[in-house]
Design an enzyme around this catalytic site. Structure first.
Site, PDB file in Angstrom:
ATOM      1  N   ASP A   1       0.868  -1.174   0.000  1.00 43.97           N
ATOM      2  CA  ASP A   1       0.000   0.000   0.000  1.00 43.97           C
ATOM      3  C   ASP A   1       0.909   1.229   0.000  1.00 43.97           C
ATOM      4  O   ASP A   1       2.125   1.111   0.162  1.00 43.97           O
ATOM      5  CB  ASP A   1      -0.861  -0.046   1.277  1.00 43.97           C
ATOM      6  CG  ASP A   1      -2.080   0.863   1.201  1.00 43.97           C
ATOM      7  OD1 ASP A   1      -2.226   1.577   0.188  1.00 43.97           O
ATOM      8  OD2 ASP A   1      -2.870   0.859   2.153  1.00 43.97           O
TER       9      ASP A   1
ATOM     10  N   GLU B   1       2.728   5.155  -3.818  1.00 42.27           N
ATOM     11  CA  GLU B   1       2.692   6.190  -4.880  1.00 42.27           C
ATOM     12  C   GLU B   1       4.005   6.946  -4.991  1.00 42.27           C
ATOM     13  O   GLU B   1       4.324   7.354  -6.111  1.00 42.27           O
ATOM     14  CB  GLU B   1       1.526   7.144  -4.608  1.00 42.27           C
ATOM     15  CG  GLU B   1       0.166   6.510  -4.762  1.00 42.27           C
ATOM     16  CD  GLU B   1      -0.199   5.571  -3.619  1.00 42.27           C
ATOM     17  OE1 GLU B   1       0.321   5.786  -2.512  1.00 42.27           O
ATOM     18  OE2 GLU B   1      -0.965   4.622  -3.841  1.00 42.27           O
TER      19      GLU B   1
ATOM     20  N   ASP C   1      -8.748   3.736  -1.945  1.00 41.02           N
ATOM     21  CA  ASP C   1      -9.661   4.063  -0.845  1.00 41.02           C
ATOM     22  C   ASP C   1     -10.971   4.652  -1.354  1.00 41.02           C
ATOM     23  O   ASP C   1     -11.185   5.859  -1.301  1.00 41.02           O
ATOM     24  CB  ASP C   1      -8.979   5.039   0.114  1.00 41.02           C
ATOM     25  CG  ASP C   1      -7.741   4.425   0.748  1.00 41.02           C
ATOM     26  OD1 ASP C   1      -7.535   3.208   0.566  1.00 41.02           O
ATOM     27  OD2 ASP C   1      -6.993   5.141   1.415  1.00 41.02           O
TER      28      ASP C   1
END
Lengths: 635, 929
Positions: free
Chosen positions: B520, B523, B596
């Protein structure tokens, strides 16, 4: 517990293999590969008749169709309800029966059959030869039987305890009801007396007022007389005045009865250091409960409550602001350090105060920390507002001042230490003694006494005339103050008793003794306090978080629900479900928060030790004992 | 100049529309992210008028099998910066299967200040072997042009054309000269060459509190790309927006942002927006009725912004009436840095383009069987007891699941690869218990490493200098879950290898072979960084600036983690890694999800175009959080989400830690039943899904597909993103509204469709208004297909391995059908060496034949299965026949009327061949008598 049991089991199984390997091998080979040797596998004994019919076809139990005997357990689903495949995994709706001799029989979802996982302790669910299941029923059964026996023992004792509770509850309730009706009768009489006294007091006051006016007038007149020396005109005026004032007084008292009630209360407060009483009341839950709901008490007590409520409002007014600080970083990130920015952004996802993100709270973060810390307090206060006005004012204990809470807890503990040291105590233990203090039930004639006194006084002052006899007037006032104080106590007692009796104490009133008690459990750093019919809270040091206010029983009195607790940031209002289990003591255990701010706890209590359940357990044990395979006796 | 009043009105209108739109999702912090106007390269590129570019191609020749040329300004003594007039090097290469590659970079021999970044390790090594060595170039003046063009022949009837003046590159069909794709047809090409800073020049860029030092100055590239014969363009994920891309520029769209490709951790993203979210794939596909499909891929990992022009944009902007073809779609591509390394894909079919693209960036990895089943996740399953409880509840309610997930709280203070030992004292044992039921566990491992000297990973990374550096050269220190964190410089192969080694059983204490990984925040998410990510001037291995590779950071991280799991299993165990960030090629490393999302109907709705677009751009293994990550779904929404999610390639329930528990059994018996049904449908269809995953793995064609991919000539399907195809046989229509009683469902094609649940037939090529119940969402099997199912419900997919099959044959109007089944061991890489079963079932002339599709050769590994076919269902077959003959065993079996689904029992009765008992891997035929 479970883990240990598992280990024990495995080692036992190993022993079994070693000692009795022939048996184990035999049993595996007894049910080897499909097609099945036993066409009736998976069928419960009570069901065998259904299948062992003489006819060639068997009906699906849902009546949808029929199937041939060859189709029974042929690993192809013919009946939608699974009737034809009790012993295979072919029908999704099927159920597989394992006998589990030595242990309890079991119904499995058909999906467990031949899935490579041993579900039955007799291994009967895995017969396709892919896995070898050890036969563990005897050992598992023994463990289960021992456990069951223990449980039964608990139940046996518990049932007795419960019976006692039920009986005591009956007595308690009868007493409460008797008290209530007696109190109501007393209230009625006392009300009359107070009214009489009040009237008399007012007459006296009127007379006094008249006297005072008269005196003033006389004074004035004397002064005037000194100047003018005219006595006769004065006399004529003297006779006119009294009627006028009396008329005014009358209308007054009829129009604003509440005001006069309030006056009464003030009188109560002023009298006999009643202010201390109130202070004491704060320490003594009983007194508070009683006070709060009497209409008469509003004047005095609500004032006290209102202050925190007002504070709470102020805080809650601040709330959206501080809330948006946590949520809306964008507006004011400019002045923040990189670290603060990181914390703040993280808090969006977590909803936690940013300072809690790590243990390394350094000084620069303190401001921010405080801002967020305000949140729970703010919401807390807001809640207490409604709480206080709705039910009772002892919310102060929880919401206003934490030191008070501590004191209370200590005191309560002391009170009940001898009773149930570990987990339960009566927070309102003084109910009974307090009542006796006030109403003096040990002396049944107290009311008569008052009545008599009042009559005497009334008679004595009946023929009063100006000038007022000061000692008689004082008597009336004193008696009036005392009586109305007693009346208001009785009224509040009536109110609290009727509140109490409104509660649901269970089908046999087995939860009657829960009223006014709290049960505690420790879990990690928290102390959980469950007060049935009242509220539940979580305490950590000096911080108290309310998990919920009493809501109701659920699931046929197996669950107590506390809802509308303190608000959670980003979450729902806190709530607690307390699952009740049969146990010999009232004990809170296993508090858990499976979902954010939704707590669950276990409370063991004799109240759940039901006779029927005991019989059920005994029956189960009988069955288990009956199923014991003979061959294992030698073990 | 436009009349200001009109503009103002429009502005208010937009404000109103946006305001209404955004009201429920105020949490999205728009102002935290840069828009095009705050991004100089984007602002400038957008401001340019058509015809701006003055470059011409010179020195055109063939070298090294490429067509090469120099791009120079037409007027050599332009008033431009002298640095800007250095010639650029252009190279055109042809590849097999209709692929043209265009590269434009600065001339290294002219000594630029720095080598511009070329994204490594995205193009698969095999691709180079597909290069066609160009031999000849022909020169011609093409109709209407003032000057000559150089033409090279590509494969499959296509030609690449380089027009010299003005410079333009395009592909056309040789036979008719029709253009397919072109670049710089509108003269918007611009290439900012690296240069020395001139006196007093300020290169810094400031955004909010952050300053980007930009030591190398402006270096952006932009150009226009046109697609011909196109009705719509698709692709360029990741955006929460419609599948067919809406125009962002042109008349009436003055305030629209371009589609942004910049990997960002966006808190509570909104469901209809061109803003960038977690991933970036600069690959666009065009499709039209007249020509078919083509694609354009720009391999560049810097921030990119892409405009899709509305018809008439050029007229509106330049006043010059350019030859405006109605079925042409123009696009503008802008990137902050890098080079031009672009690929033109000729199609002509939708599947061809996807194949062409995946031949460059790689085929989707073949997942393990378990990974294609249902996953149960929550932030957080708090401790071992919780895990055990949830696990046992699934069994209690007879709901299968395969994987239980642990989010960040499982680790000790968010130090990944460790365990919070008070909550998880016995991780191995816990995993062992799950494994005993054939279940797996996934733990999260994020790229932010806690800066804590007692944390071994941090210590080692610091000592070895493995962290990304800040602009000043020290280890970059940003804020994320653990607080102060640093990020491994995963661009470097050496550091990737080190990272991969973290996953060995020795290094990851408490991990077992049934444990897999979730990446997770890659980015990367940096809570206190500009736009919540890493500063663009952070430095990577080899002096590469973060701006140059930003969009690929998560990709490398995903790659290294997947490599770690392969290493851990000695190369024998297929990895499973779920990643949030993604880039072109991510399909090779594992699954992704759409991040999300929120528990809102709109988010349920947008999940379909998002997943379809990912599939179209190579990433076939994707899904959205079932139920929605943020917020509490109403039971109805949750049920509908499960019903839809059961058809997502990646099927996982997940929830934020502030939400109420939402495991399937928490919403009353009826809802439990509905969710169980939905999950059962997925498990039943696992053989079909697994076959589709293999198809994706060998062809790039995604598991779930937009309708137009299967029906490319039906215009009604082109912008339909409410429905989708699962493979070529099942069509699913989501229900996206509360208390829906009816749904309008367009069933494409000429053949009929059979309701998946009832078997009822519906005509194709028309819209049906269907009654909808809470039981299921509309789903249909296409006539002419055969689906393999496994109808026995087990605890997890692991126990289904030997279960028998049900074949569902949906006959078309000529009483024919066919379908495929692929089976392997579900775990290892042996399938790559031939250890698999691949059959084609063909039903024709009343006879079902199983045909082998596996290529067998001696020495290959073998895979066999004991599984048999227990039931064959014939939809669209007239009742009557009583028996069937099986060859070669010459056995007779009976035919009867039975239910289509055992669990929904009585319903309609369909022709069923009872217990054929043939083994799935064998040769056989079954003839209806």
């Amino acid at each position: 517990m479970k883990l240990n049991m598992g280990f024990g089991l495995i080692s036992l199984v190993m022993c079994l293999f070693f000692v009795r390997s022939p048996v184990a091998v035999r049993s595996v080979s007894a049910s080897p590969h499909p097609p099945l040797k036993d066409p009736f596998i998976g069928i419960a004994p009570e069901d065998e008749k259904y299948y062992k019919t003489s006819s060639d076809f068997i009906k699906c139990k849902d009546g949808s169709k029929k199937f041939s005997k060859a189709q029974l357990n042929d690993d192809f689903c013919d009946c939608p309800d699974g009737t034809d495949e009790p012993g295979t995994s072919a029908c999704p709706a099927g159920k597989f029966y394992c006998r589990n001799a030595g242990h309890a029989p079991l119904f499995l979802y058909s999906s467990r059959v031949n899935d490579g996982i041993c579900d039955c302790c007799d291994g009967s669910d895995e017969y396709d030869g892919k896995v070898k299941c050890p036969i563990t029923c005897w050992e598992a059964g023994k463990v289960a039987r021992d456990k069951l026996k223990k449980k039964i023992a608990t139940y046996q004792e518990g049932v007795a305890l419960r019976q006692q509770e039920v009986e005591q509850a009956k007595l308690g309730l009868a007493k409460d009801e008797a008290d209530l009706s007696r109190l109501k009768a007393e209230e009625k009489i006392l009300k009359g007396l107070v009214q009489q006294l009040k009237e008399r007091k007012e007459e006296i006051e009127k007379a006094e007022e008249k006297e005072r006016l008269q005196k003033e007038k006389e004074e004035k007149e004397r002064k005037e007389a000194e100047e003018k020396a005219n006595e006769e005109e004065n006399k004529a005026e003297q006779e006119d005045n009294p009627d006028k004032t009396a008329a005014v007084e009358n209308t007054d008292s009829e129009e604003i009865p509440t005001e006069s009630m309030q006056d009464d209360e003030i009188g109560l407060l002023e009298d006999s250091s009643s202010y201390q009483d109130v202070a004491k009341d704060n320490d003594e839950p009983t007194a508070e409960v009683e006070h709060s709901d009497t209409s008469g008490s509003e004047g005095s007590l609500v004032n006290e409550v209102e202050q925190p409520a007002a504070e709470a409002k102020e805080e809650s007014a601040v709330l959206p602001d501080s809330g948006s600080k946590g949520n809306d970083v964008s507006e004011n990130t400019e002045g923040l350090s990189k670290e603060e920015l990181g914390r703040l952004v993280a808090s969006r996802w977590t909803g936690e105060t940013t300072a809690k993100q790590t243990e390394e709270v350094d000084a620069t973060k303190d401001n921010e920390h405080e801002e967020h810390e305000e949140l729970p307090r703010g919401t807390h206060g807001e809640e207490s507002d409604g709480y206080a006005s709705e039910t009772d004012n002892d919310s102060e204990r929880y919401d206003d001042d934490n030191d008070d809470v501590e004191d209370d807890v200590d005191e309560d503990f002391r009170d009940e230490d001898h009773d149930d040291p570990s987990s339960s105590y009566k927070s309102d233990s003084e109910i009974e003694s307090d009542l006796s203090d006030m109403t003096i039930p040990s002396n049944p004639s107290w009311l008569e006494k008052i009545q008599k006194t009042v009559q005497n006084i009334l008679r004595a002052v009946n023929l009063f005339q100006a000038p007022v006899n000061q000692s008689e007037a004082a008597n009336v006032r004193k008696e009036y103050d005392e009586s109305s104080a007693k009346l208001s106590k009785i009224e509040s007692r009536i109110s609290s008793l009727s509140q109490k009796l409104k509660h649901d104490f269970g089908p046999e009133k087995e939860f009657y003794s829960f009223y006014g008690r709290c049960f505690e459990g420790k879990e990690n750093k928290y102390v959980y306090k469950v007060c049935p019919y009242k509220q539940a809270s979580q305490e950590e040091g000096h911080t108290t978080t309310r998990l919920g206010r009493w809501d109701k029983f659920e699931d046929s009195y197996r669950v107590m629900v506390f809802s509308n607790g303190d608000k959670c940031w980003n979450g729902p209002d806190r709530s607690l479900k307390v699952k009740l289990r049969c146990g010999l003591k009232n004990e809170v255990a296993d508090v858990d928060e499976p979902s954010r701010c939704e707590y669950v706890a276990l409370l063991s209590t004799p109240a759940l030790c039901l006779e029927e359940k005991l019989q059920e357990l005994q029956h189960k044990l009988d069955l288990m004992n009956k199923e014991q395979p003979q061959s294992h006796d030698e073990l | 100049m436009k009349p200001p009043m009109k503009n103002l009105n429009l502005f208010f209108l937009l404000l109103l529309v946006l305001g209404l739109h955004l009201s429920p999702v105020l949490s999205w912090k728009k102002e935290e992210f840069r828009n095009c106007n705050q991004t100089p390269f984007c602002k400038h590129a957008r401001a340019r008028k058509p015809g701006f570019c003055s470059l011409i191609a010179r020195d055109v020749s063939i070298s090294n099998g490429d067509l090469t040329a120099k791009l120079v300004p037409k007027t050599p003594h332009h008033e431009q910066d002298p640095d800007q007039i250095k010639p650029l090097i252009l190279a055109l290469s042809a590849y097999q299967d209709g692929i043209l590659r265009l590269r434009i970079d600065e001339d290294p021999s002219l000594g630029p200040p720095k080598k511009r970044f070329e994204v490594p390790d995205v193009i698969v090594p095999e691709f180079s072997s597909k290069k066609l060595w160009l031999q000849r170039v022909s020169t011609a003046t093409i109709n209407g042009d003032a000057g000559p063009s150089s033409i090279v022949y590509l494969s499959d009837g296509y030609e690449a054309v380089l027009r010299h003046d003005p410079f333009e590159v395009y592909v056309r069909e040789k036979s008719n000269g029709n253009r397919v794709i072109s670049l710089n047809s509108h003269g918007l090409f611009d290439f900012e060459q690296l240069r020395a800073k001139s006196e007093g020049e300020d290169w810094e860029e400031r955004f909010r509190t952050h300053t980007d030092t930009r030591p190398y100055g402006p270096q952006s590239i932009s150009f226009d790309v046109s697609f011909y014969g196109a009705d719509f363009v698709y692709g360029i994920p990741e955006h929460a927006s419609s599948h067919a891309l809406k125009p962002t520029r042109g008349p009436g769209l003055e305030d629209s942002e371009p589609y942004r490709l910049f990997n960002l951790d966006v808190f509570e993203y909104i469901h209809d927006s061109p803003f960038g979210i977690y991933g970036s794939i600069p690959f666009m596909i065009s499709h039209g009725k007249s020509r078919g499909t083509s694609g354009f891929f720009w391999l560049n990992a810097a921030e990119m912004q892409i405009d899709v022009m509305a018809t008439g944009w050029a007229d509106a902007e330049s006043g010059i009436a350019l030859p405006s073809e109605k079925s042409r779609i123009d696009t503008l591509w802008m990137s902050e840095a890098g080079i031009v390394d672009a690929f033109f894909f000729m199609g002509p079919g939708p599947k061809d383009v996807v194949k062409q693209y995946t031949s460059v960036t790689g085929m989707p990895a073949m997942p393990q069987l378990f990974a294609t089943a249902y996953h149960q996740c929550r932030w957080n399953y708090r401790d071992e007891e919780d895990v055990e409880h949830v696990d046992s509840k699934f069994d209690e309610h007879n709901i299968p699941y395969d994987v239980l997930w642990l989010d960040i709280e499982h680790a000790d203070g968010k130090r990944y690869f460790t365990w919070d030992r008070t909550l998880f004292p016995h991780p191995e044992k816990m995993q062992g218990k799950l494994a005993a039921k054939g279940r797996h566990m996934v733990t999260i491992v994020d790229p932010h490493i806690k800066r804590d000297d007692s944390y071994h990973v941090h210590k080692e990374a610091t000592q070895k200098g493995y962290y990304v550096k800040d602009a000043s050269g020290s280890d970059f220190d940003g804020w994320c879950w653990p607080g102060s964190s640093s990020y491994p410089d995963i661009l470097s192969p050496e550091i990737r290898s080190w990272w991969a080694d973290r996953f060995s059983f020795e290094n990851y204490v408490g991990s077992t072979p049934s444990l897999y990984i979730w990446n997770d925040m890659n980015e990367p998410s940096v809570f206190n960084g500009p736009e919540l990510t890493m500063p663009r001037d952070a430095l990577h291995y080899g002096g590469i600036e973060h701006r140059e590779l930003h969009n690929a950071y998560g990709y490398y991280f995903h790659m290294a983690t997947a490599d770690g799991l392969v290493k851990r299993g000695d190369g024998k165990d297929r990895p499973f890694v779920l990643s949030r960030a993604l880039f072109a090629g991510s399909q090779r490393h594992g699954a992704v999800w759409t991040g999300d999302n929120s528990a809102e109907w709109d988010h349920l709705r947008v999940s379909v175009p998002m997943i379809l677009t990912l599939g179209l751009t190579g990433i076939s293994f994707s899904g959205a959080d079932v139920g929605g990550f943020f917020g509490n779904p109403e039971p109805e929404l949750l049920v509908r989400w499960y019903q839809l999610g059961a058809y997502y390639p990646f099927f996982r329930g997940h929830a934020h830690h502030d939400t109420k528990r939402r495991e399937p059994w928490l919403f009353g018996e009826r809802n439990t039943e509905l969710i169980r049904d939905a999950i059962h449908v997925r498990y039943t269809l696992l053989p079909y899904f697994y076959t589709l995953f293999r198809e994706a793995n060998s062809s790039g064609v995604p598991v779930i597909r937009p309708l137009w991919m299967e029906f490319p000539s039906e215009e009604a399907t082109f912008s339909n993103d409410e429905a989708f195809m699962v493979g070529n046989s099942i069509m699913v229509q989501g229900i996206y509204t509360e208390r829906a009683k009816h749904a309008s469902v367009y069933l494409p094609g000429k053949q009929s469709w059979y309701d998946l649940r009832s078997g009822t037939a519906y005509k194709g090529g028309m819209t049906h208004k269907l009654a909808v119940s809470e039981d299921s969402i509309p789903a249909f099997q296409r006539a002419g297909t055969i689906i393999s199912r496994k109808d026995r419900f087990r605890r997890s997919s692991t126990q289904m391995v030997n279960d028998p099959y049900t074949l569902v044959i949906a006959l078309n109007s000529s009483q024919e059908a066919e379908g495929e089944l692929y089976v392997d061991d579900g775990k290892s890489f042996e399938f790559e060496h031939g250890a698999y079963i691949h059959r084609r079932f063909v039903f024709s002339g009343g006879k079902l034949t199983s045909v082998n599709l596996a290529t067998t050769s001696p020495g290959k590994s073998q895979f066999s299965s004991e599984s048999v076919v227990e039931r064959i269902v014939l939809l669209g077959h007239a009742p009557g026949p009583k028996s069937a003959l099986i060859e070669p065993t010459n056995q007779k079996v009976s035919i009867e009327l039975g239910p289509l689904w055992l669990q929904w029992g009585r319903g309609s009765a369909v022709v069923t061949i009872r217990k054929p008992g043939v083994r799935i891997g064998d040769e056989w035929t079954i003839k209806i008598l």
